[in-house]
Design a protein around this motif. Sequence first.
Motif, PDB file in Angstrom:
ATOM      1  N   ALA A  61      76.531  61.268   9.508  1.00  0.00           N
ATOM      2  CA  ALA A  61      76.124  62.625   9.123  1.00  0.00           C
ATOM      3  C   ALA A  61      75.231  62.589   7.880  1.00  0.00           C
ATOM      4  N   PHE A  62      75.560  61.748   6.911  1.00  0.00           N
ATOM      5  CA  PHE A  62      74.739  61.657   5.698  1.00  0.00           C
ATOM      6  C   PHE A  62      73.328  61.167   6.027  1.00  0.00           C
ATOM      7  N   ALA A  63      73.219  60.305   7.047  1.00  0.00           N
ATOM      8  CA  ALA A  63      71.893  59.772   7.400  1.00  0.00           C
ATOM      9  C   ALA A  63      70.967  60.884   7.900  1.00  0.00           C
ATOM     10  N   LYS A  64      71.571  62.014   8.307  1.00  0.00           N
ATOM     11  CA  LYS A  64      70.745  63.134   8.778  1.00  0.00           C
ATOM     12  C   LYS A  64      70.242  63.989   7.622  1.00  0.00           C
ATOM     13  N   THR A  65      70.922  63.942   6.464  1.00  0.00           N
ATOM     14  CA  THR A  65      70.535  64.842   5.372  1.00  0.00           C
ATOM     15  C   THR A  65      70.081  64.116   4.102  1.00  0.00           C
ATOM     16  N   CYS A  66      70.349  62.824   4.011  1.00  0.00           N
ATOM     17  CA  CYS A  66      70.007  62.088   2.788  1.00  0.00           C
ATOM     18  C   CYS A  66      68.938  61.043   3.098  1.00  0.00           C
ATOM     19  N   GLU A  67      68.110  60.752   2.113  1.00  0.00           N
ATOM     20  CA  GLU A  67      67.053  59.767   2.353  1.00  0.00           C
ATOM     21  C   GLU A  67      67.643  58.387   2.569  1.00  0.00           C
ATOM     22  N   ARG A  68      68.718  58.111   1.864  1.00  0.00           N
ATOM     23  CA  ARG A  68      69.261  56.764   1.890  1.00  0.00           C
ATOM     24  C   ARG A  68      70.781  56.836   1.803  1.00  0.00           C
ATOM     25  N   VAL A  69      71.449  56.040   2.634  1.00  0.00           N
ATOM     26  CA  VAL A  69      72.908  56.011   2.629  1.00  0.00           C
ATOM     27  C   VAL A  69      73.361  54.578   2.360  1.00  0.00           C
ATOM     28  N   ILE A  70      74.212  54.421   1.365  1.00  0.00           N
ATOM     29  CA  ILE A  70      74.834  53.116   1.120  1.00  0.00           C
ATOM     30  C   ILE A  70      76.278  53.264   1.585  1.00  0.00           C
ATOM     31  N   ALA A  71      76.646  52.479   2.603  1.00  0.00           N
ATOM     32  CA  ALA A  71      77.979  52.618   3.203  1.00  0.00           C
ATOM     33  C   ALA A  71      78.786  51.357   2.935  1.00  0.00           C
ATOM     34  N   LEU A  72      79.903  51.557   2.227  1.00  0.00           N
ATOM     35  CA  LEU A  72      80.760  50.422   1.863  1.00  0.00           C
ATOM     36  C   LEU A  72      82.039  50.448   2.689  1.00  0.00           C
ATOM     37  N   ASP A  73      82.526  49.303   3.063  1.00  0.00           N
ATOM     38  CA  ASP A  73      83.905  49.212   3.554  1.00  0.00           C
ATOM     39  C   ASP A  73      84.389  47.800   3.310  1.00  0.00           C
ATOM     40  N   ILE A  74      85.703  47.686   3.131  1.00  0.00           N
ATOM     41  CA  ILE A  74      86.290  46.385   2.855  1.00  0.00           C
ATOM     42  C   ILE A  74      86.624  45.650   4.150  1.00  0.00           C
ATOM     43  N   SER A  75      86.559  46.364   5.276  1.00  0.00           N
ATOM     44  CA  SER A  75      86.897  45.744   6.570  1.00  0.00           C
ATOM     45  C   SER A  75      85.622  45.375   7.331  1.00  0.00           C
ATOM     46  N   PRO A  76      85.419  44.067   7.581  1.00  0.00           N
ATOM     47  CA  PRO A  76      84.216  43.660   8.316  1.00  0.00           C
ATOM     48  C   PRO A  76      84.181  44.272   9.716  1.00  0.00           C
ATOM     49  N   ALA A  77      85.358  44.407  10.336  1.00  0.00           N
ATOM     50  CA  ALA A  77      85.390  44.953  11.698  1.00  0.00           C
ATOM     51  C   ALA A  77      84.942  46.411  11.695  1.00  0.00           C
ATOM     52  N   ARG A  78      85.513  47.205  10.784  1.00  0.00           N
ATOM     53  CA  ARG A  78      85.139  48.618  10.766  1.00  0.00           C
ATOM     54  C   ARG A  78      83.680  48.805  10.366  1.00  0.00           C
ATOM     55  N   LEU A  79      83.195  47.931   9.496  1.00  0.00           N
ATOM     56  CA  LEU A  79      81.788  48.036   9.104  1.00  0.00           C
ATOM     57  C   LEU A  79      80.891  47.793  10.330  1.00  0.00           C
ATOM     58  N   ALA A  80      81.297  46.819  11.148  1.00  0.00           N
ATOM     59  CA  ALA A  80      80.527  46.526  12.367  1.00  0.00           C
ATOM     60  C   ALA A  80      80.604  47.706  13.341  1.00  0.00           C
ATOM     61  N   LEU A  81      81.776  48.321  13.428  1.00  0.00           N
ATOM     62  CA  LEU A  81      81.918  49.478  14.322  1.00  0.00           C
ATOM     63  C   LEU A  81      81.068  50.645  13.815  1.00  0.00           C
ATOM     64  N   ALA A  82      81.021  50.800  12.496  1.00  0.00           N
ATOM     65  CA  ALA A  82      80.212  51.884  11.925  1.00  0.00           C
ATOM     66  C   ALA A  82      78.737  51.673  12.257  1.00  0.00           C
ATOM     67  N   ARG A  83      78.283  50.435  12.144  1.00  0.00           N
ATOM     68  CA  ARG A  83      76.867  50.160  12.446  1.00  0.00           C
ATOM     69  C   ARG A  83      76.585  50.437  13.938  1.00  0.00           C
ATOM     70  N   HIS A  84      77.515  49.986  14.786  1.00  0.00           N
ATOM     71  CA  HIS A  84      77.365  50.217  16.226  1.00  0.00           C
ATOM     72  C   HIS A  84      77.286  51.727  16.518  1.00  0.00           C
ATOM     73  N   ASN A  85      78.189  52.497  15.920  1.00  0.00           N
ATOM     74  CA  ASN A  85      78.188  53.946  16.168  1.00  0.00           C
ATOM     75  C   ASN A  85      76.916  54.593  15.631  1.00  0.00           C
ATOM     76  N   ALA A  86      76.452  54.101  14.472  1.00  0.00           N
ATOM     77  CA  ALA A  86      75.209  54.648  13.900  1.00  0.00           C
ATOM     78  C   ALA A  86      74.015  54.332  14.801  1.00  0.00           C
ATOM     79  N   GLU A  87      74.059  53.183  15.466  1.00  0.00           N
ATOM     80  CA  GLU A  87      72.969  52.846  16.400  1.00  0.00           C
ATOM     81  C   GLU A  87      72.939  53.840  17.553  1.00  0.00           C
ATOM     82  N   ILE A  88      74.109  54.217  18.022  1.00  0.00           N
ATOM     83  CA  ILE A  88      74.168  55.198  19.125  1.00  0.00           C
ATOM     84  C   ILE A  88      73.508  56.519  18.689  1.00  0.00           C
ATOM     85  N   TYR A  89      73.693  56.873  17.430  1.00  0.00           N
ATOM     86  CA  TYR A  89      73.103  58.116  16.909  1.00  0.00           C
ATOM     87  C   TYR A  89      71.653  57.910  16.437  1.00  0.00           C
ATOM     88  N   GLY A  90      71.162  56.682  16.536  1.00  0.00           N
ATOM     89  CA  GLY A  90      69.770  56.405  16.162  1.00  0.00           C
ATOM     90  C   GLY A  90      69.504  56.481  14.667  1.00  0.00           C
TER      91      GLY A  90
END
Length: 274
Positions: A78-107
């Motif tokens: 959602a932030f990627a739709k309203t902000c110029e730049r999003v820095i997304a942190l997570d301590i879990s490599p798996a969830r970070l990978a899932l977040a990237r995958h989901n963000a790809e679906i949303y383009g």
Amino acid sequence: DVHALVPHYTDASQVPEHLQKYFAQRMRFFSRYADGCLLDEEGWYSVTPEAIADRIAERCRCGTILDAFCGVGGNAIAFAKTCERVIALDISPARLALARHNAEIYGVADRIEFILADFVSFARTTRPSSPSSSQAPFPDPSTRTIDVVFLSPPWGGPSYLSGSVSTALPATEDDIERHPEFGLDGVAPVHGRELFALARRLTRNVAYYLPRNTRLGDVAALLDESVGPSATSGTKRKRSPQERVEVEEEWMGNKLKALTCYFGGLVEGQDDLW
Ligand code: MGP
Ligand code: SAH
């Protein structure tokens, strides 16, 4: 390969019993769920529903936002739709990978910088924003300005509503949903008060996503001792006595889902604190 991490459920019969109630809400979590969005267990019970994430992102519209606990990406997308730049942190490599995958679906994956990191260490080692650093050429990481920090930390799992038995409220006969209050000491990985102080090292503009049963006194008390980068000198100072926090109730239909607490320049009428 994210598909090796978690299954993409398409039918309730595939879903473990304890995740059923979350699977039933899948289209509310990700309207593009059917395109292949992936969530792991913690993702299922803590993702911010898309309509709420969009609402928060609208209020946090800015240059650079730090999503300190990005999970499977509900807010970061959602932030990627309203902000110029999003820095997304997570301590879990798996969830970070899932977040990237989901963000790809949303383009929007190319608008998000995914960083495997512990927010506590990140905040302690990142130089606070100051007027002089905000003039610096972007994107020098040592001087980059974070305009807004969004905090959606773990609340101790789905049992956050139950509290401890000793603090439970007596049962009542009315229809109002009653739960023991959630104290900021229930936040992980550090006390919610400390988490807020760390975020305010980076910017005064903080949005804090908290349980609907949060003790509001704890939220108000955050401003008592808080410090933040000064608008004038770049040094730290105590908050101005006038600073207010705004608490937004996040409703979906007739159901209160969570609270978002806005601080600094994110509060209406406090633009001077931006
Ligand atoms: P919920 O109360 O667990 O779900 O969480 P729901 O479907 O309202 O269940 P019910 O039994 O209360 O009817 C409500 C919302 O809080 C979720 O949609 C998430 O956005 C958020 N949420 C829940 N948890 C356990 C967490 C958490 O640990 N961290 C964060 N950041 N958000 C959470
Ligand atoms: N807003 C997210 C959900 C966040 S759930 C969404 O909409 O999808 C909280 C996340 O905090 C989890 O993914 C967990 O791995 C992460 N987390 C826990 N401790 C952390 C830490 N110290 N630093 C960064 N992330 C952390």
